[in-house]
Design a protein around this motif. Sequence first.
Motif, PDB file in Angstrom:
ATOM      1  N   LEU A   5      -6.820   9.601   1.417  1.00 24.94           N
ATOM      2  CA  LEU A   5      -6.525   8.290   0.844  1.00 24.94           C
ATOM      3  C   LEU A   5      -7.807   7.651   0.322  1.00 24.94           C
ATOM      4  O   LEU A   5      -8.914   8.091   0.637  1.00 24.94           O
ATOM      5  CB  LEU A   5      -5.850   7.399   1.880  1.00 24.94           C
ATOM      6  N   ASP A   6      -7.652   6.581  -0.444  1.00 22.94           N
ATOM      7  CA  ASP A   6      -8.784   6.011  -1.174  1.00 22.94           C
ATOM      8  C   ASP A   6      -9.742   5.250  -0.254  1.00 22.94           C
ATOM      9  O   ASP A   6      -9.424   4.942   0.897  1.00 22.94           O
ATOM     10  CB  ASP A   6      -8.285   5.095  -2.296  1.00 22.94           C
ATOM     11  N   TYR A  13       0.830  -1.203   0.000  1.00 16.82           N
ATOM     12  CA  TYR A  13       0.000   0.000   0.000  1.00 16.82           C
ATOM     13  C   TYR A  13       0.866   1.256   0.000  1.00 16.82           C
ATOM     14  O   TYR A  13       0.554   2.248  -0.670  1.00 16.82           O
ATOM     15  CB  TYR A  13      -0.919   0.020   1.222  1.00 16.82           C
ATOM     16  N   LYS A  52      -0.005   7.223  -5.975  1.00 19.26           N
ATOM     17  CA  LYS A  52      -1.018   7.105  -7.025  1.00 19.26           C
ATOM     18  C   LYS A  52      -2.411   7.500  -6.544  1.00 19.26           C
ATOM     19  O   LYS A  52      -3.293   7.751  -7.362  1.00 19.26           O
ATOM     20  CB  LYS A  52      -1.050   5.669  -7.555  1.00 19.26           C
ATOM     21  N   GLU A  53      -2.635   7.513  -5.227  1.00 21.61           N
ATOM     22  CA  GLU A  53      -3.994   7.723  -4.730  1.00 21.61           C
ATOM     23  C   GLU A  53      -4.195   9.012  -3.943  1.00 21.61           C
ATOM     24  O   GLU A  53      -5.325   9.341  -3.597  1.00 21.61           O
ATOM     25  CB  GLU A  53      -4.412   6.547  -3.855  1.00 21.61           C
ATOM     26  N   TRP A  89     -12.045  13.300  -2.883  1.00 26.29           N
ATOM     27  CA  TRP A  89     -10.750  12.719  -2.511  1.00 26.29           C
ATOM     28  C   TRP A  89     -10.736  12.286  -1.053  1.00 26.29           C
ATOM     29  O   TRP A  89      -9.966  11.408  -0.666  1.00 26.29           O
ATOM     30  CB  TRP A  89      -9.626  13.736  -2.745  1.00 26.29           C
ATOM     31  N   ARG A  96     -12.899  12.553  -6.887  1.00 28.75           N
ATOM     32  CA  ARG A  96     -11.758  11.708  -7.256  1.00 28.75           C
ATOM     33  C   ARG A  96     -12.040  11.106  -8.634  1.00 28.75           C
ATOM     34  O   ARG A  96     -13.134  10.549  -8.856  1.00 28.75           O
ATOM     35  CB  ARG A  96     -11.570  10.602  -6.219  1.00 28.75           C
ATOM     36  N   ASN A 128       2.313   2.192  -3.350  1.00 25.41           N
ATOM     37  CA  ASN A 128       1.334   2.745  -4.287  1.00 25.41           C
ATOM     38  C   ASN A 128       0.698   4.038  -3.787  1.00 25.41           C
ATOM     39  O   ASN A 128      -0.275   4.524  -4.369  1.00 25.41           O
ATOM     40  CB  ASN A 128       0.234   1.709  -4.553  1.00 25.41           C
TER      41      ASN A 128
END
Length: 741
Positions: free
Chosen positions: A537-538, A34, A40-41, A212, A205, A37
Motif C-alpha cells: 500500500l502507499d 481508503y 488504485k494503489e 511499491w 511505484r 480507493n
Amino acid sequence: MEKETLLDRFMSRKGLYTGFWIIALLMVTVLIYYTANLQKEVPPIPQTVKSASGEVLYTYDDVVEGKGYFQQFDLMDWGTMLGMGAYMGPDFTTDFLHYRAEYLYDFYGQELYGKAAGALTAVERGAVQERVKQDVRAQTRLLEAGTVLTDASASAFRKNKAYLTDLLVNGDPERAFTGGIILKEEAEKIAAFVDWGQLAASSVRPGTDRTWTNNWPPEPLLDQDVTFVAHKVSLWELLVLWTMTIVVIYLAYEYLFKKDPHEKLEPAIKVNSLFGSQRKLLKYIPIVAALFVVQLIIGGYIAHLYTEPTKDFLISQELLPFNVLRSAHTQIAILWVAVGWLVGGLLIAPWIANRDHKYPWLVDVLWIALLVVAVGSLIGLYMGATGQMRETWFWLGNEGRELLNLGRVWDIGLVIGLVFWFLLIISLIRKASTNNPIVSTIIWSAFAIATLYIAGMMPIHQIFPNYTVDDYYRWWVIHLWVELTFELFAAGVIAFFTVSLGLISHKVAVRTMLFELLLIMMSGTLGVGHHYWWQGLDEYWIAVGGIFSALEPLPLALMIVEAMKNAREQRLGGHKNAFSVSFMWIAGSAILNWIGAGFFGMLINLPTINYYSHGTYLIMPHGHVALLGAFGYISIAFLYMASRTNSLAKGLAWDDKLSKYGFWILTIGTLLFTIPTYIIGMEQTRIAHDMGYFYSRVREAVEPMKTWMWLRLIPDSMMILGGVIIRSEEHTSELQSRQSI
C-alpha cells in the motif's frame, strides 16, 4: 457557582456520548474512503511477465494459481511473504530479490569487466551496482498490461524458480521443512507468485522514487533503505503519545474519577440461584481450559523446533510438520479466547434482563456447533497443509492466511455461531427494564464481533487474487475484530461488573466507559494502518498507521487506573468481593495489555524500527503478551466468573489459593518469555540494519543465539504449568457442579 466550561460539557456523559459517535463516524468514513480507493494503489498483477527477447516467463493466472498453492500448503506458517507470516523459514520475497541482485552483480560484472562479483574492485563494484540498480529500478516496470524483464533479470528468475522448486519439493531440514508434499508443477506456480512479490518490493511505484512496498526490505546491494517519512512519522508518533498520555491522565483524574459526595454505589449483586442457561455454560469451561493448555503445549513444542529445527522431539516432523503445529497454535488461541468471551456474554445477559431464555437448550446447541467447528477446523488444518485435500482445501482444509487459517466451511460455521450467540444475548437484553449505555455497548459490540469476521471471507467462494488486497482485509479481522470490537465489548462488560459488584457508581462507570470507547475508536480504527506499511500500500499509510497507533495504549492505561481504583475502593469499604479471583485476572489483563500492546507495541510500531524488525523475533513479545494479556486473561476471568457464580448459587466450597498460584506462575512466565525473544529479535534487527534483511532471516543469524532459545524452556514451562493449574481447577469446579445438580 462556577461557570461550566466547554471541557466540562465535553467530559459530561452527554458530551462523551456525542464525541464517541462523532469520532466513530469520522474514523469509519475515512476507512471506507481508503478502502474504496484501494485498487488504485495496490501493486498490479501483470497479464504476462516476459523477457526482453520475448519469452513468456509466467502469466496472471500463474501468479493467482501460485498464491492458491502458497495458501493451500500453509507456507505462511513456515516462512513469510513481504514479512508477513512465521519466522522459521525464509522471507520468500526477500530471497528472490537478494538472489536476483546477486545474479545481476555477476552478470554485469562479467559484461562490464569480465569478472565475477567477488573479484571486482571497490570502484568497479560501484559501477556494477549502478548498472544493477538501473536494471531493477529503471528497466523493470510492474504494469497491469505486462512487465518486461531484461534478459539478465529473466535469467535470474529462472535460477530463482529452480531454487524454490527444489526447496519446496525436497524440503529444507535445516529450517524444519520436511518436503515431500508439494509437487514440482505446484512449486513452479508458487515461484511465479513469489516473483510477483519480489517485483512489488523492487520496482518503482509510478510517479515516485520508492518501490511499491515503500522500499522494504532493506537491501544494500540495491541501496534500498528506509525513507525519511518513516523517521518523521516516528518522531510525531512519540510526541503524540506523550502529549496525549498527559492529557488523558489529567482528564481521568479531573473528571472521571472525581467523586460526587452525594453519589451512592449500587448494591452488590446477590447470587442465590442460577438461570437454566447459565447452568449450561458449565460444560464450556473444561473445553475452553483444555484448549488453552493444548495451545500452550504446542507453543512450547514449536519453540523446541525453532531451537533445533533438524531434530524430532517425541513426534516425527514428517507426521506433524512445523507449519501445521504453528497454524494449530494460533488457531486454537483464537478459538479458546473467543469461546471464553461467548461464555461471558451468555453469563451476564440473564442478569441484565433478570430473566432466562425461553429455550435455554439453545445454549447447548451453540456448544455443539462450536465443538464441531473446533474439531472439524483442526482436522482441516492438518489435512489441508499436508496435501490430503487438494480438491477441497479451500472449503474444508487450511486456507493458509496467517491467523485466519480456517477452511471456508469452518469460517462460515464460526460466523453462524457468533451470530447465534449475538441473537441469544439480544433476545434477553432487549427485554431489560432499563436500556443504559452499558447495556447498549454490550449489545452492539457483540453484534460487531459477530459480523466483522466476515471481512476476511471476501470473496466467499474463492481466494482473493491480489495478495496486497487480501492482506488488507485479513488485517481488518485481526486488528479491527480483536483490537476494536473486542475492546468495546470488554469496556461494556467491565463497566457492568464494577457497578454490579458495588465497586463504583453507575455514573462514574458510564462516564469512564464512554471515554474509553472514544479513545478505542480513535486509536483502533485507523490504527490498523500500521500493518500496511510494507505489503504494497502507499506511503501515506505510514503516517496514518503510525500516528493513530500511538494512541492505542491509552485506553489500556485507563483500564489499569480503573482496576486499581476498584481494588482500593473495595479495601477501604471493608467489603469482601466474591469475584476477587475474576477481577484479579481482569487487573492482570490490564497490566499485560499495557506491557504487550503498549510498551512492546510502541517498540515495533515506530516505522523507523519496524522497517528493520518486521518479520523478526522482535514481534513475538508484542504478539504473545498482548493477545494473552488483553484478551486471554479476560476470557479466563469469564470462566472463573461462571464457576464462582455456580459455587455461590449452590453453596459449594470455594478455595481460590490454587487460582492465585496459577495466575502468578502464568503471568511471571509470560513476562519472562519476552526477555529471550526480545534479545534475539534485537540481534536480528541489528543484522537487518547493518547487512540487509536477507541476512537477518538465514539460520546463521539466530544460531549464535541458541542459548537464549533454550532459556525459553523456563518461561514456557511456567506458562504450561500455570495453564495446567487453571485447567485442573476449572475441571474440578465443573465436576463439583455436576455432582450437586
